[in-house]
Motif scaffolding. Structure first.
Motif, PDB file in Angstrom:
ATOM      1  N   PRO A   9       0.838  -1.200   0.000  1.00 18.18           N
ATOM      2  CA  PRO A   9       0.000   0.000   0.000  1.00 18.18           C
ATOM      3  C   PRO A   9       0.870   1.247   0.000  1.00 18.18           C
ATOM      4  N   LEU A  10       0.495   2.189  -0.823  1.00 15.78           N
ATOM      5  CA  LEU A  10       1.243   3.442  -0.921  1.00 15.78           C
ATOM      6  C   LEU A  10       0.609   4.501  -0.038  1.00 15.78           C
ATOM      7  N   LYS A  11       1.420   5.436   0.406  1.00 12.59           N
ATOM      8  CA  LYS A  11       0.883   6.591   1.130  1.00 12.59           C
ATOM      9  C   LYS A  11      -0.007   7.360   0.165  1.00 12.59           C
ATOM     10  N   ASP A  12      -1.170   7.768   0.652  1.00 12.48           N
ATOM     11  CA  ASP A  12      -2.109   8.518  -0.181  1.00 12.48           C
ATOM     12  C   ASP A  12      -1.442   9.734  -0.801  1.00 12.48           C
ATOM     13  N   GLY A  13      -1.506   9.811  -2.121  1.00 10.73           N
ATOM     14  CA  GLY A  13      -1.016  10.979  -2.833  1.00 10.73           C
ATOM     15  C   GLY A  13       0.485  11.104  -2.956  1.00 10.73           C
ATOM     16  N   GLU A  14       1.247  10.178  -2.420  1.00 11.76           N
ATOM     17  CA  GLU A  14       2.705  10.346  -2.388  1.00 11.76           C
ATOM     18  C   GLU A  14       3.343  10.231  -3.766  1.00 11.76           C
ATOM     19  N   VAL A  15       2.862   9.313  -4.602  1.00 12.88           N
ATOM     20  CA  VAL A  15       3.455   9.181  -5.935  1.00 12.88           C
ATOM     21  C   VAL A  15       3.205  10.460  -6.738  1.00 12.88           C
ATOM     22  N   ARG A  16       1.978  10.953  -6.710  1.00 14.22           N
ATOM     23  CA  ARG A  16       1.668  12.196  -7.433  1.00 14.22           C
ATOM     24  C   ARG A  16       2.491  13.362  -6.866  1.00 14.22           C
ATOM     25  N   LYS A  17       2.587  13.426  -5.544  1.00 15.41           N
ATOM     26  CA  LYS A  17       3.354  14.498  -4.904  1.00 15.41           C
ATOM     27  C   LYS A  17       4.800  14.472  -5.387  1.00 15.41           C
ATOM     28  N   GLN A  18       5.407  13.299  -5.362  1.00 15.21           N
ATOM     29  CA  GLN A  18       6.805  13.186  -5.786  1.00 15.21           C
ATOM     30  C   GLN A  18       6.965  13.512  -7.273  1.00 15.21           C
ATOM     31  N   ARG A  19       6.012  13.066  -8.086  1.00 14.95           N
ATOM     32  CA  ARG A  19       6.066  13.363  -9.526  1.00 14.95           C
ATOM     33  C   ARG A  19       5.988  14.865  -9.766  1.00 14.95           C
TER      34      ARG A  19
END
Length: 80
Positions: A9-19
């Motif tokens: 499970p990923l932290k909510d919104g973390e991939v988009r935030k990092q991108r």
């Protein structure tokens, strides 16, 4: 989970935030993942960002590498 592969499970919104912190579009992120040996489509990345899919372990490592962060920063851990 497809084919019995583990996913995390990923932290909510973390991939988009990092991108977004890296100034990348979905296309640029997909291109960088492909260059690192983990081809993925824009639509699959979008699903991961929205929490509809979870990345395979190899893709998770690639995403962290592309973002220049530790995998732990992307993954939800108990107590975080």
């Amino acid at each position: 989970m497809a084919h019995g592969q583990p996913s995390y499970p990923l932290k909510d919104g973390e991939v988009r935030k990092q991108r977004e912190l890296g100034g990348m579009t979905l296309r640029v992120l997909a291109d960088r993942c492909a260059a690192a040996g983990e081809p993925i489509s824009n639509s699959q990345l979008s699903k991961i960002e929205r929490g509809l899919n979870r990345p395979r372990p190899a893709l998770l490592v690639t995403l962290a590498s592309v973002f220049g962060v530790d995998v732990k920063q992307l993954v939800e851990t108990s107590g975080s």
